[in-house]
Design a protein around this motif. Structure first.
Motif, PDB file in Angstrom:
ATOM      1  N   LEU A 153      48.254  48.448  43.966  1.00  0.00           N
ATOM      2  CA  LEU A 153      47.775  48.632  42.596  1.00  0.00           C
ATOM      3  C   LEU A 153      47.494  47.278  41.942  1.00  0.00           C
ATOM      4  O   LEU A 153      46.514  47.121  41.203  1.00  0.00           O
ATOM      5  CB  LEU A 153      48.810  49.416  41.773  1.00  0.00           C
ATOM      6  CG  LEU A 153      48.923  50.908  42.091  1.00  0.00           C
ATOM      7  CD1 LEU A 153      50.067  51.531  41.299  1.00  0.00           C
ATOM      8  CD2 LEU A 153      47.609  51.630  41.771  1.00  0.00           C
ATOM      9  N   VAL A 154      48.357  46.305  42.190  1.00  0.00           N
ATOM     10  CA  VAL A 154      48.145  44.960  41.647  1.00  0.00           C
ATOM     11  C   VAL A 154      46.873  44.341  42.235  1.00  0.00           C
ATOM     12  O   VAL A 154      46.047  43.773  41.512  1.00  0.00           O
ATOM     13  CB  VAL A 154      49.358  44.056  41.930  1.00  0.00           C
ATOM     14  CG1 VAL A 154      49.038  42.601  41.595  1.00  0.00           C
ATOM     15  CG2 VAL A 154      50.570  44.524  41.120  1.00  0.00           C
ATOM     16  N   LEU A 155      46.712  44.464  43.557  1.00  0.00           N
ATOM     17  CA  LEU A 155      45.512  43.930  44.198  1.00  0.00           C
ATOM     18  C   LEU A 155      44.260  44.637  43.669  1.00  0.00           C
ATOM     19  O   LEU A 155      43.223  43.991  43.459  1.00  0.00           O
ATOM     20  CB  LEU A 155      45.615  44.103  45.714  1.00  0.00           C
ATOM     21  CG  LEU A 155      46.664  43.240  46.428  1.00  0.00           C
ATOM     22  CD1 LEU A 155      46.755  43.613  47.901  1.00  0.00           C
ATOM     23  CD2 LEU A 155      46.344  41.758  46.267  1.00  0.00           C
ATOM     24  N   SER A 156      44.363  45.938  43.469  1.00  0.00           N
ATOM     25  CA  SER A 156      43.234  46.691  42.915  1.00  0.00           C
ATOM     26  C   SER A 156      42.909  46.222  41.499  1.00  0.00           C
ATOM     27  O   SER A 156      41.744  46.111  41.118  1.00  0.00           O
ATOM     28  CB  SER A 156      43.567  48.189  42.912  1.00  0.00           C
ATOM     29  OG  SER A 156      42.522  48.929  42.338  1.00  0.00           O
ATOM     30  N   GLY A 157      43.952  45.929  40.731  1.00  0.00           N
ATOM     31  CA  GLY A 157      43.739  45.428  39.371  1.00  0.00           C
ATOM     32  C   GLY A 157      43.050  44.073  39.363  1.00  0.00           C
ATOM     33  O   GLY A 157      42.168  43.813  38.556  1.00  0.00           O
ATOM     34  N   LEU A 158      43.452  43.198  40.302  1.00  0.00           N
ATOM     35  CA  LEU A 158      42.818  41.878  40.406  1.00  0.00           C
ATOM     36  C   LEU A 158      41.336  42.024  40.778  1.00  0.00           C
ATOM     37  O   LEU A 158      40.471  41.324  40.233  1.00  0.00           O
ATOM     38  CB  LEU A 158      43.542  41.022  41.450  1.00  0.00           C
ATOM     39  CG  LEU A 158      44.956  40.560  41.079  1.00  0.00           C
ATOM     40  CD1 LEU A 158      45.617  39.878  42.268  1.00  0.00           C
ATOM     41  CD2 LEU A 158      44.917  39.622  39.873  1.00  0.00           C
ATOM     42  N   ALA A 159      41.051  42.939  41.706  1.00  0.00           N
ATOM     43  CA  ALA A 159      39.661  43.175  42.089  1.00  0.00           C
ATOM     44  C   ALA A 159      38.863  43.739  40.922  1.00  0.00           C
ATOM     45  O   ALA A 159      37.703  43.372  40.695  1.00  0.00           O
ATOM     46  CB  ALA A 159      39.603  44.141  43.282  1.00  0.00           C
ATOM     47  N   THR A 160      39.500  44.616  40.147  1.00  0.00           N
ATOM     48  CA  THR A 160      38.843  45.181  38.967  1.00  0.00           C
ATOM     49  C   THR A 160      38.522  44.098  37.950  1.00  0.00           C
ATOM     50  O   THR A 160      37.425  44.057  37.384  1.00  0.00           O
ATOM     51  CB  THR A 160      39.738  46.242  38.300  1.00  0.00           C
ATOM     52  OG1 THR A 160      39.989  47.291  39.230  1.00  0.00           O
ATOM     53  CG2 THR A 160      39.069  46.824  37.062  1.00  0.00           C
ATOM     54  N   GLY A 161      39.493  43.216  37.694  1.00  0.00           N
ATOM     55  CA  GLY A 161      39.262  42.136  36.745  1.00  0.00           C
ATOM     56  C   GLY A 161      38.102  41.252  37.162  1.00  0.00           C
ATOM     57  O   GLY A 161      37.241  40.901  36.351  1.00  0.00           O
ATOM     58  N   ALA A 162      38.058  40.917  38.443  1.00  0.00           N
ATOM     59  CA  ALA A 162      36.962  40.097  38.949  1.00  0.00           C
ATOM     60  C   ALA A 162      35.629  40.824  38.817  1.00  0.00           C
ATOM     61  O   ALA A 162      34.607  40.235  38.440  1.00  0.00           O
ATOM     62  CB  ALA A 162      37.222  39.743  40.411  1.00  0.00           C
ATOM     63  N   SER A 163      35.633  42.134  39.106  1.00  0.00           N
ATOM     64  CA  SER A 163      34.406  42.928  38.995  1.00  0.00           C
ATOM     65  C   SER A 163      33.913  42.974  37.549  1.00  0.00           C
ATOM     66  O   SER A 163      32.731  42.808  37.270  1.00  0.00           O
ATOM     67  CB  SER A 163      34.657  44.348  39.513  1.00  0.00           C
ATOM     68  OG  SER A 163      33.492  45.145  39.403  1.00  0.00           O
ATOM     69  N   TRP A 164      34.837  43.197  36.632  1.00  0.00           N
ATOM     70  CA  TRP A 164      34.463  43.251  35.210  1.00  0.00           C
ATOM     71  C   TRP A 164      33.878  41.938  34.724  1.00  0.00           C
ATOM     72  O   TRP A 164      32.860  41.917  34.024  1.00  0.00           O
ATOM     73  CB  TRP A 164      35.696  43.591  34.369  1.00  0.00           C
ATOM     74  CG  TRP A 164      35.989  45.048  34.273  1.00  0.00           C
ATOM     75  CD1 TRP A 164      35.458  46.051  35.035  1.00  0.00           C
ATOM     76  CD2 TRP A 164      36.906  45.655  33.377  1.00  0.00           C
ATOM     77  NE1 TRP A 164      35.994  47.242  34.663  1.00  0.00           N
ATOM     78  CE2 TRP A 164      36.882  47.041  33.654  1.00  0.00           C
ATOM     79  CE3 TRP A 164      37.744  45.173  32.383  1.00  0.00           C
ATOM     80  CZ2 TRP A 164      37.669  47.947  32.949  1.00  0.00           C
ATOM     81  CZ3 TRP A 164      38.535  46.081  31.690  1.00  0.00           C
ATOM     82  CH2 TRP A 164      38.494  47.450  31.966  1.00  0.00           C
ATOM     83  N   LEU A 165      34.547  40.849  35.063  1.00  0.00           N
ATOM     84  CA  LEU A 165      34.071  39.540  34.613  1.00  0.00           C
ATOM     85  C   LEU A 165      32.656  39.267  35.115  1.00  0.00           C
ATOM     86  O   LEU A 165      31.795  38.765  34.381  1.00  0.00           O
ATOM     87  CB  LEU A 165      35.027  38.446  35.082  1.00  0.00           C
ATOM     88  CG  LEU A 165      36.408  38.440  34.408  1.00  0.00           C
ATOM     89  CD1 LEU A 165      37.365  37.522  35.150  1.00  0.00           C
ATOM     90  CD2 LEU A 165      36.299  38.030  32.939  1.00  0.00           C
ATOM     91  N   CYS A 166      32.408  39.616  36.373  1.00  0.00           N
ATOM     92  CA  CYS A 166      31.067  39.441  36.939  1.00  0.00           C
ATOM     93  C   CYS A 166      30.068  40.383  36.284  1.00  0.00           C
ATOM     94  O   CYS A 166      28.942  39.987  35.930  1.00  0.00           O
ATOM     95  CB  CYS A 166      31.096  39.692  38.445  1.00  0.00           C
ATOM     96  SG  CYS A 166      31.962  38.440  39.408  1.00  0.00           S
TER      97      CYS A 166
END
Length: 293
Positions: free
Chosen positions: A68-81
Motif C-alpha cells: 500500500l505504501v509503494l502504491s501510494g508512492l507510485a500514485t504521488g509520482a503519477s499525480w505530480l507528472c
C-alpha cells in the motif's frame, strides 16, 4: 456490483481532469496536487469511519502495508507528472497518453495475476489502445518566436508518459496491497503516503509561500477535483478488489470520453480527424476487453 463501481470510477475520473485543469491556470501544479490530496485524504477517511473499517488497522499484515505504501508512492509520482502535463498541454492530448497505462497494466495483470481468460481479446484490445494513443499524440505548430523543443505542444509529453507508467504500477501494487484490507481503508492509507510525498515536494521546491496568493476560484476547482478523485478512487479500488484487474482497468479508462467531451465544451479543445480515429480505436479496444475479456 464491481462492474457498476468501475463505471462510476470512470465518470468521476473524467470530471477530475476537467476540474483540475480549471484549477491550475495560475496555480502551480505541485501546490495544486498537494492541496487536492488534502481533500482526497479527508474524503477517504470519512468513508473509512462510515463503513467502520478503522478497527481492522491493527490486523493489517506487514506485506499488505508495504504494498500500500509503494502504491501510494507510485500514485504521488503519477499525480505530480499528470498535473504538470495538464498545466503544459491540452486535456485532449494529455489524457489519452495517461490512459495508455491500461496497456502496461493489462499486460502485467496477465503475467503476474494469471488473468489469461480470453487472452486473444485482451491482446487485441491492448494493441488497439496502443495504436489509438499514438494517433492522438499530435504536436502543435510552434508559435512565432519559439522552437520545436520549447513549444507548448511538446513540453507536456514526458510528464504524461511518466504519469502513465506510475499509474500502471499503482494499480498492480494496490492489487497486492488490498488482498486482505478493506478497499476504503486501503485507499485512505495510500492517500496518507501521497499527502506526505506531495507536500514534501512543495516544501523541497520552496513553493510554500505560493499558498498566500492562491486564486480563490481556482482553489474551489482544486477542491472539487479532489472530491471527484476521492469518489473515483473508492469506486475503483472496490472494483479492483472484487473484480478482474484486466477488465476493471479498461472500463475505468473510458473516463477519456468524459474528459474529452468536457474539454470541448469547457476549453473548446477540438480533435483532428487523426485524433478522432485514435479515440475510436482506444474506445474499441477498451470495450473489447471490458465486454469479452
Amino acid at each position: 456490483m464491481w462492474l457498476v463501481a468501475a463505471v462510476l470510477s470512470a465518470v468521476f475520473a473524467g470530471l477530475t481532469s476537467i476540474l483540475a485543469k480549471c484549477g491550475i491556470k495560475t496555480t502551480d501544479s505541485d501546490v495544486a496536487t498537494a492541496l487536492r490530496t488534502c481533500v482526497v485524504l479527508a474524503f477517504a477517511w470519512l468513508m473509512v469511519l462510515l463503513v467502520g473499517s478503522a478497527s481492522t488497522i491493527p490486523h493489517i499484515s506487514g506485506r499488505s502495508l508495504l504494498f500500500l505504501v509503494l502504491s501510494g508512492l507510485a500514485t504521488g509520482a503519477s499525480w505530480l507528472c499528470y498535473f504538470r502535463a495538464l498545466a503544459l498541454g491540452d486535456v485532449n492530448k494529455v489524457v489519452p497518453v495517461d490512459k495508455s497505462s491500461t496497456v502496461l497494466t493489462v499486460l502485467l495483470a496477465i503475467i503476474l495475476f494469471g488473468e489469461t481468460n480470453n487472452l486473444a481479446v485482451k491482446l487485441a484490445g491492448t494493441a488497439l489502445l496502443a495504436v489509438g494513443v499514438l494517433l492522438m499524440i499530435e504536436r502543435k505548430a510552434p508559435a512565432p518566436g519559439t522552437t520545436t523543443a520549447t513549444a507548448p505542444g511538446t513540453a507536456w509529453l514526458p510528464y504524461a508518459v511518466g504519469s502513465a507508467v506510475f499509474a500502471a504500477l499503482t494499480t498492480i501494487l494496490a492489487k497486492y496491497g488490498i488482498a486482505d484490507v478493506e478497499s476504503n481503508l486501503a485507499t485512505a492509507i495510500r492517500t496518507v503516503v501521497v499527502l506526505v510525498m506531495a507536500w514534501g515536494i512543495v516544501v523541497g521546491k520552496g513553493k510554500l509561500p505560493q499558498l498566500r496568493t492562491l486564486n480563490r476560484r481556482e482553489l474551489g476547482f482544486i477542491a472539487l477535483s479532489g472530491l471527484a478523485t476521492g469518489a473515483s478512487w473508492l469506486c475503483y479500488y472496490y472494483a479492483v478488489q472484487n473484480g478482474l484487474v484486466s477488465v476493471v482497468v479498461p472500463i475505468d479508462k473510458l473516463s477519456i470520453l468524459v474528459s474529452i467531451g468536457f474539454s470541448y465544451l469547457v476549453f473548446r479543445e477540438k480533435l483532428t480527424p487523426k485524433s478522432l480515429a485514435g479515440l475510436a480505436l482506444m474506445v474499441a479496444g477498451t470495450l473489447a476487453m471490458a465486454l469479452w475479456a
